[in-house]
Design a protein around this motif. Structure first.
Motif, mmCIF file in Angstrom:
data_model
loop_
_atom_site.group_PDB
_atom_site.id
_atom_site.type_symbol
_atom_site.label_atom_id
_atom_site.label_comp_id
_atom_site.label_asym_id
_atom_site.label_seq_id
_atom_site.Cartn_x
_atom_site.Cartn_y
_atom_site.Cartn_z
ATOM 1 N N UNK A 68 45.273 35.778 39.184
ATOM 2 C CA UNK A 68 44.846 34.979 40.342
ATOM 3 C C UNK A 68 45.743 33.751 40.528
ATOM 4 N N UNK A 71 51.224 31.192 48.606
ATOM 5 C CA UNK A 71 51.837 29.938 49.059
ATOM 6 C C UNK A 71 53.356 30.090 49.184
ATOM 7 N N UNK A 100 44.716 22.952 28.490
ATOM 8 C CA UNK A 100 43.870 22.522 29.599
ATOM 9 C C UNK A 100 42.499 23.142 29.440
ATOM 10 N N UNK A 123 40.277 30.280 41.782
ATOM 11 C CA UNK A 123 41.689 30.327 41.368
ATOM 12 C C UNK A 123 42.390 28.972 41.457
ATOM 13 N N UNK A 148 44.333 25.809 39.747
ATOM 14 C CA UNK A 148 45.173 25.652 38.565
ATOM 15 C C UNK A 148 44.518 24.589 37.676
ATOM 16 N N UNK A 149 44.018 24.987 36.505
ATOM 17 C CA UNK A 149 43.168 24.087 35.724
ATOM 18 C C UNK A 149 43.898 22.867 35.164
ATOM 19 N N UNK A 150 45.246 22.924 35.112
ATOM 20 C CA UNK A 150 45.972 21.777 34.556
ATOM 21 C C UNK A 150 46.301 20.747 35.631
ATOM 22 N N UNK A 151 45.908 21.027 36.883
ATOM 23 C CA UNK A 151 46.140 20.063 37.949
ATOM 24 C C UNK A 151 44.804 19.469 38.391
ATOM 25 N N UNK A 172 49.793 20.830 45.742
ATOM 26 C CA UNK A 172 50.678 21.953 45.397
ATOM 27 C C UNK A 172 50.874 22.858 46.614
ATOM 28 N N UNK A 173 49.751 23.129 47.303
ATOM 29 C CA UNK A 173 49.841 23.955 48.520
ATOM 30 C C UNK A 173 50.633 23.231 49.599
ATOM 31 N N UNK A 178 37.863 21.657 35.574
ATOM 32 C CA UNK A 178 36.818 21.875 34.566
ATOM 33 C C UNK A 178 35.694 20.852 34.670
#
Lengths: 279, 308
Positions: A179, A187, A277, B89, B91-94, B102-103, B138
């Motif tokens: 995903x 994107x 993370x 979906x 991004x967990x580190x952002x 990012x988009x 998170x």
């Protein structure tokens, strides 16, 4: 009265350490001196025979010697008498150099293997055969081709630390969640940017775990490698002190190897935590 | 259907099977939507809804056929078609801002940092996440995560929003609020949206057109139901509308029985001219757009013998 788990664990640790030192001390107490020994034979046997001193050094002997080493870690009295700090420094430098070279090779190659099923399948038989080879088995070949014992030791460190990093990087890259890749695809993120902004951060914890395993193995192997190549380093120190029959120094060296190994592991553990993370 | 903004033209998806055969998930699927429309696909699991959406997104390729968006056959993914994923979906580190930014930077590569931030912030505000910009995924609840997903999709100002069961993992209360948000945003911005859902009420509340798919393998688009409820419908009085239950019953009937029996009972289904059903009062009126429309109308009305 409930103290924290940390505190209670520390108390138990200290008690265990004290018990260990106590038993060690009691076990190495001097026994009654042997009587009826010819003076010449007694001279040959040294303090063990004349005063009943144990052949195994006790904790106090080791402590005193350790203090001596720690006060002067960097002295250099010629090739066979260097400070503990200098010996450890040589070992760490070799590990660092070999490990750095391994990182330079393993991470880009691991990325390639992880991203390309073709490369992965093509390289798999080589990796499967090369991985289980004991790093020291490379030593004669390295000595023969490189013709320099110090560089050979670095090569051995390189070859032993490359595999866990390579496999973990490939695994981490290959198992990045579909995903996240799809997000990058929708994107219209290019391949290079995708590799750095999605795949690298997503695979970083797995890569760092591989690096942590590698530094552990490298530190294990350097001692054996230095025993073989000789000259400098903590491995050589251990072997040299064994030849001098200085068990006290051998014990100190063992302790130092453990402490440095722990520190190296902790540094990598800290890096791993930095890139991990929560989900 | 004069203006075909999205036109799915005869797509099929087949998977190779052991033994050299192929399983056809769906084939000869034709579907079109005009600009600003909200379309919902309803069907049972395994009918290929998600595959249709993935093909529309460019994440998957059809085995046959083509998809034309805004007069151009699509090839791969595009920033014109934003996807809201079922599993959000992120991004967990952002952080929240990082995910949306990012988009934004993916679409406008030469924007400076401040401009990206301001643009991303606008969409974070739009989905009601002001104040949570610097939290990581998170630290967010499921509903908040999906809001970030929506903000990320909207921030690239797409021509089409594609949603794959975006609210199915949320609790009923959160789902309701987010449906309201999506409806408001789509109405305000005139967004064309294509959504997959299992939830009949969600489809009735959000969609202008509801596409009913039969069960796979060999799924077909059985009929298109036009939503008779007014455009300014509200959640509170939705169920009081005189046509609400007729519409709801029609869809539920389809899902319960007709989706299974469609292939055997309707033999002359023309996938290029899928009947359009308009629900009127007191009984169904079938739009005379297709010559086969009578066969495809509500069985309870036109073919009492088949209803059970």
């Amino acid at each position: 009265m409930t103290s924290s788990l940390r505190f209670r664990a520390a108390v138990v640790s200290i008690v265990l350490l004290a018990a260990f030192l106590g038993i060690w001390h009691l076990a190495t107490r001097p026994t009654a001196a042997a009587t009826n020994m010819s003076p010449e034979y007694a001279k040959l046997m040294g303090l063990t025979a004349t005063q009943g001193k144990s052949a195994m050094p006790g904790p106090l002997d080791v402590g005193a010697k350790l203090w001596e080493h720690l006060r002067q870690p960097f002295y250099d009295n010629g090739p066979n008498d260097k400070g503990l700090g200098i010996q450890l420094g040589y070992s760490i430098a070799r590990v660092g150099l070999g490990y750095f070279l391994a990182v330079m090779v393993a991470i880009p190659l691991g990325f390639l293997i992880g991203m390309s099923p073709l490369i992965s399948k093509a390289l798999d038989p080589f990796i499967q055969v090369l991985k289980p080879i004991s790093p020291l088995a490379w030593m004669p070949l390295a000595l023969y081709t490189i013709k320099d014992s110090s560089i050979s030791a670095i090569f051995v460190i390189f070859i032993c630390s490359v595999w866990p990093m390579l496999l973990n990087t490939a695994f981490g890259v290959a198992s990045v969640r579909k995903e996240w890749i799809n997000v990058a695809r929708t994107l219209e993120v290019g391949t290079v940017r995708r590799a750095f902004t999605v795949i690298l951060p997503a695979a970083a914890p797995t890569i760092l775990t591989g690096m942590r395993i590698s530094i552990g193995i490298a530190w294990l192997v350097i001692v054996a490698a230095e025993m073989l190549v000789g000259g400098t380093g903590i491995g050589y120190f251990v072997w040299n002190e064994w030849n001098n029959l200085s068990i006290t120094n051998v014990i100190i060296a063992i302790l130092m190897i453990g402490i440095v190994g722990m520190l190296l592991d902790q540094i990598l553990a800290r890096f791993t935590r930095m890139v991990t993370f929560p989900e | 259907m004069t203006d075909k903004f999205i036109s799915i033209e005869g797509i099929a998806r087949r998977y190779p099977e052991a033994g050299g055969d192929q399983t056809t998930i769906f084939e000869d699927l034709w579907l079109s939507m005009s600009r600003g429309e909200f379309g919902c696909v309803i069907g049972h699991s395994g009918c290929g809804k998600t595959t249709v959406l993935n093909i529309l997104a460019g994440l998957d390729q059809p085995s046959e056929g083509a998809v034309i968006v805004d007069g151009q056959a699509i090839e791969g993914t595009s920033l014109d078609r934003a996807v809201i994923f079922q599993s959000h979906a992120l991004l967990p580190w952002r952080t929240v801002l990082g995910n949306v930014a990012y988009a934004v930077t993916s679409k406008w590569r030469n924007w400076d940092r401040a401009k990206v931030k301001a643009h991303a912030q606008k969409f974070i505000d739009l989905v009601g996440l002001t104040g949570s910009e610097h939290k990581r995924p998170s630290e967010l609840s499921g509903g908040m995560k999906q809001r970030v997903g929506i903000a990320r999709a909207l921030s690239i100002t797409p021509k089409i929003m594609l949603m794959d069961e975006p609210f199915s993992a949320l609790d009923a209360l959160t789902r309701g609020t987010l449906q309201d948000e999506v409806r408001r945003i789509c109405l305000e911005t005139g967004q064309t949206a294509f959504m997959i859902t299992h939830d009949v009420d969600e489809a009735i509340y959000l969609a202008d057109k509801i596409f009913l798919m039969t069960n796979g393998p060999g799924a077909v688009l059985a009929e298109i139901v036009e939503n008779p409820l007014p455009k300014d419908r509200g959640r509170i009085d939705l169920h009081r509308h005189p046509l609400y239950y007729a519409l709801r019953n029609h869809i539920v009937d389809f899902l319960v029985s007709r989706s299974k029996t469609f292939a055997t009972t309707v033999t002359d289904h023309d996938p290029r001219n899928v009947p359009v059903v308009r629900i009127g009062k007191p009984e169904l009126v079938v739009a005379a757009e297709s010559e086969h429309s009578t066969q495809a109308s509500w069985p309870g009305v036109s073919r009492p013998s088949t209803s059970s």
